[in-house]
Design an enzyme around this catalytic site. Structure first.
Site, PDB file in Angstrom:
ATOM      1  N   LYS A 126       0.853  -1.194   0.000  1.00 58.93           N
ATOM      2  CA  LYS A 126       0.000   0.000   0.000  1.00 58.93           C
ATOM      3  C   LYS A 126       0.881   1.232   0.000  1.00 58.93           C
ATOM      4  CE  LYS A 126      -4.410   0.799   0.047  1.00 58.93           C
ATOM      5  NZ  LYS A 126      -5.536  -0.101  -0.306  1.00 58.93           N
ATOM      6  N   ASP A 166      -6.835   4.204  -4.606  1.00 61.24           N
ATOM      7  CA  ASP A 166      -7.561   4.056  -3.333  1.00 61.24           C
ATOM      8  C   ASP A 166      -8.209   5.433  -3.140  1.00 61.24           C
ATOM      9  OD1 ASP A 166      -7.619   1.951  -0.920  1.00 61.24           O
ATOM     10  OD2 ASP A 166      -7.608   3.944  -0.036  1.00 61.24           O
TER      11      ASP A 166
HETATM   12  N1  GLU Z   1      -7.278   0.105  -3.021  1.00 55.60           N
HETATM   13  C1  GLU Z   1      -8.011  -1.081  -3.362  1.00 55.60           C
HETATM   14  C2  GLU Z   1      -8.042  -2.006  -2.171  1.00 55.60           C
HETATM   15  O1  GLU Z   1      -8.167  -1.549  -1.059  1.00 55.60           O
HETATM   16  C3  GLU Z   1      -7.536  -1.715  -4.657  1.00 55.60           C
HETATM   17  C4  GLU Z   1      -6.099  -2.098  -4.735  1.00 55.60           C
HETATM   18  C5  GLU Z   1      -5.660  -2.604  -6.104  1.00 55.60           C
HETATM   19  O2  GLU Z   1      -6.481  -2.691  -7.009  1.00 55.60           O
HETATM   20  O3  GLU Z   1      -4.473  -2.927  -6.198  1.00 55.60           O
HETATM   21  O4  GLU Z   1      -8.027  -3.208  -2.263  1.00 55.60           O
END
Ligand code: GLU
Length: 450
Positions: A126, A166
């Site tokens: 992340k 996100d």
């Molecule tokens: N931010 C999204 C999550 O919380 C998607 C992450 C992604 O597609 O890599 O899973």
């Protein structure tokens, strides 16, 4: 609780006292793993839990950008490459002013088991920044994204780490980030980011995937209870990408979102957000001003309750918190339990505080589903986007939607089976933690100590 599990939780709480969100997720997840650790003493021998709570790598970087008036600003960028045992690090970027290491780490840790649950080979990561996109011009966002990627590009790649969106990072930001990556590297590595535009390697259904996936998961829960989705009324919080996807899929399947909450209060539309026109209005309203949902009430003549959340309303069948972390605290949980509503389906990452979640899970009349399973369709379709990119192919919307649907059925099934295996009954929260952990733990154990 298993003594080793307890010890690891206590160590994290002592070491990361200034990062409450991270401590919260570690406590919630690890306490579910007690029976697994009892059964696998070999994990304690190699300190597998002590390892899994420590990011493989986490770094910050300086992001300097110039606003339209020519003033310079400096923000902090973050990337946490939490666990790469089962695949390249994968997870979104959050641009929001409250971003600090505790937020990035909680999201990164959640991502590990979530990604494992998709059944696809993606590790957990992340990132983000304390940049506040609110009120910024297009050009300012572009300059920020370019500066952000200039600092990050040498640490990511299709086989290394694949960021996505996100909160605060959508199609526009991914476009600017991808453009800068391509400019710096001089190669077309289109699997390096997901959530891309359709004109340059994006996947059909990716924007809708999290919301659609949540509704597919909900259908599995209803099936388990010999119930169906037709005619169901749903109260949600949030009307961003995810909330919008829930509204749309619910409407397609004969259900309706009749309450939704935003930062300024909540809307009650007894007819539901079910028509094409209303769904489009939500998109326009958000693009114009993401902080206010009241214009919906003005336009469609429905009730707007300022400054309140819709937790506790009685004339619905399902609650789906889809806004942000710690949206549902104890006070709201009590109202939810008292409303008599049976289904509490988390959607946003960690939308419930630990005490509130424990309380809801103890309610005999309720079924609680955890976000890391329910929202996994988003990152799952990101992995499908990576697959299409590496094949140099574009799959049809039907094909992606079909795979998403099967993925969500599978996530529900493996979670229910894992809980069953440990004698926990239909405990979807523990089941998701256990099923995700088992896959990652096996990979870490087999790869030896590092
Ligand atoms: N931010 C999204 C999550 O919380 C998607 C992450 C992604 O597609 O890599 O899973």
């Amino acid at each position: 609780m298993n003594a080793y599990v307890q010890r690891v939780i206590e160590n994290v709480k002592a070491k990361h006292a200034s990062e409450p969100e991270f401590c919260q997720t570690i406590e919630e997840v690890l306490s579910s793993l007690s029976p697994v650790i009892d059964k696998h003493p070999e994990y304690e021998k190699v300190d597998l839990l002590g390892r899994i709570v420590e990011p493989e790598r986490m770094f910050t970087f300086r992001v300097v950008w110039m606003d339209d008036a020519g003033n310079y600003h400096t923000n902090t960028g973050y990337r946490c490459q939490f666990n790469g045992a089962i695949g390249p690090y994968k997870g979104g970027l959050r641009f929001q002013k409250n971003v600090y290491p505790g937020i990035i780490k909680f999201l990164g840790f959640e991502q590990i088991f979530k990604n494992a649950l998709t059944g696809l080979p993606i590790g957990g990561g992340k990132g983000g920044s304390d940049f506040d996109p609110y009120g910024k011009s297009d050009a300012e966002v572009m300059r920020f994204c370019q500066s952000f990627m200039t600092a990050l590009y040498r640490y990511i790649g299709p086989d290394i780490d694949v960021p996505a969106g996100d909160m605060g990072v959508g199609g526009r930001e991914i476009g600017y980030l991808f453009g800068q990556y391509r400019r710096l590297k001089g190669v077309w590595e289109n699997g390096v980011l997901t959530g891309k535009g359709l004109s340059y390697g994006g996947s059909l259904i990716r924007p809708e995937a999290t919301g659609y996936g949540a509704v597919y998961y909900l259908q599995e829960v209803l099936k388990h209870e010999n119930d169906t989705i037709e005619g169901k009324k749903i109260a949600i919080s949030g009307y961003g990408n995810v909330g919008w996807g829930i509204m749309k899929k619910a409407a397609q399947l004969g259900a309706a979102v009749t309450y939704f909450a935003g930062p300024d209060g909540y809307i009650h539309d007894p007819d539901g957000v079910v028509t094409e026109e209303k769904l489009n209005f939500i998109l326009e309203m958000r693009a114009k001003d993401p902080m206010h949902c009241k214009p919906y009430a003005d336009k469609y003549g429905c009730e707007f309750v300022p400054g309140e959340k819709c937790w506790g309303v009685k004339d619905v069948d399902i609650y789906m918190p889809a806004a942000m972390q710690n949206d549902v605290k104890m006070e709201s949980a009590v109202k939810i339990a008292e409303s008599g509503v049976k289904y509490y389906i988390e959607v946003a990452n960690m939308p419930t505080t630990n005490d509130a979640l424990d309380y809801l899970r103890k309610q005999k009349h309720m079924i609680v589903a955890p976000s890391k399973a329910v929202n996994a369709g988003g990152v799952g379709v990101s992995a499908l986007e990576m697959a299409q990119n590496s094949e140099r192919l574009v799959w049809s919307a039907e094909e992606v939607d079909e795979q998403l649907h099967r993925m969500m059925e599978n996530i529900h099934r493996v979670s229910a089976e894992a809980a069953e295996e440990y004698g926990l009954g239909y405990d979807l929260v523990a089941g998701a933690n256990i099923a995700g952990f088992k896959k990652v733990a096996t990979a870490m154990f087999e790869q030896g100590a590092f």
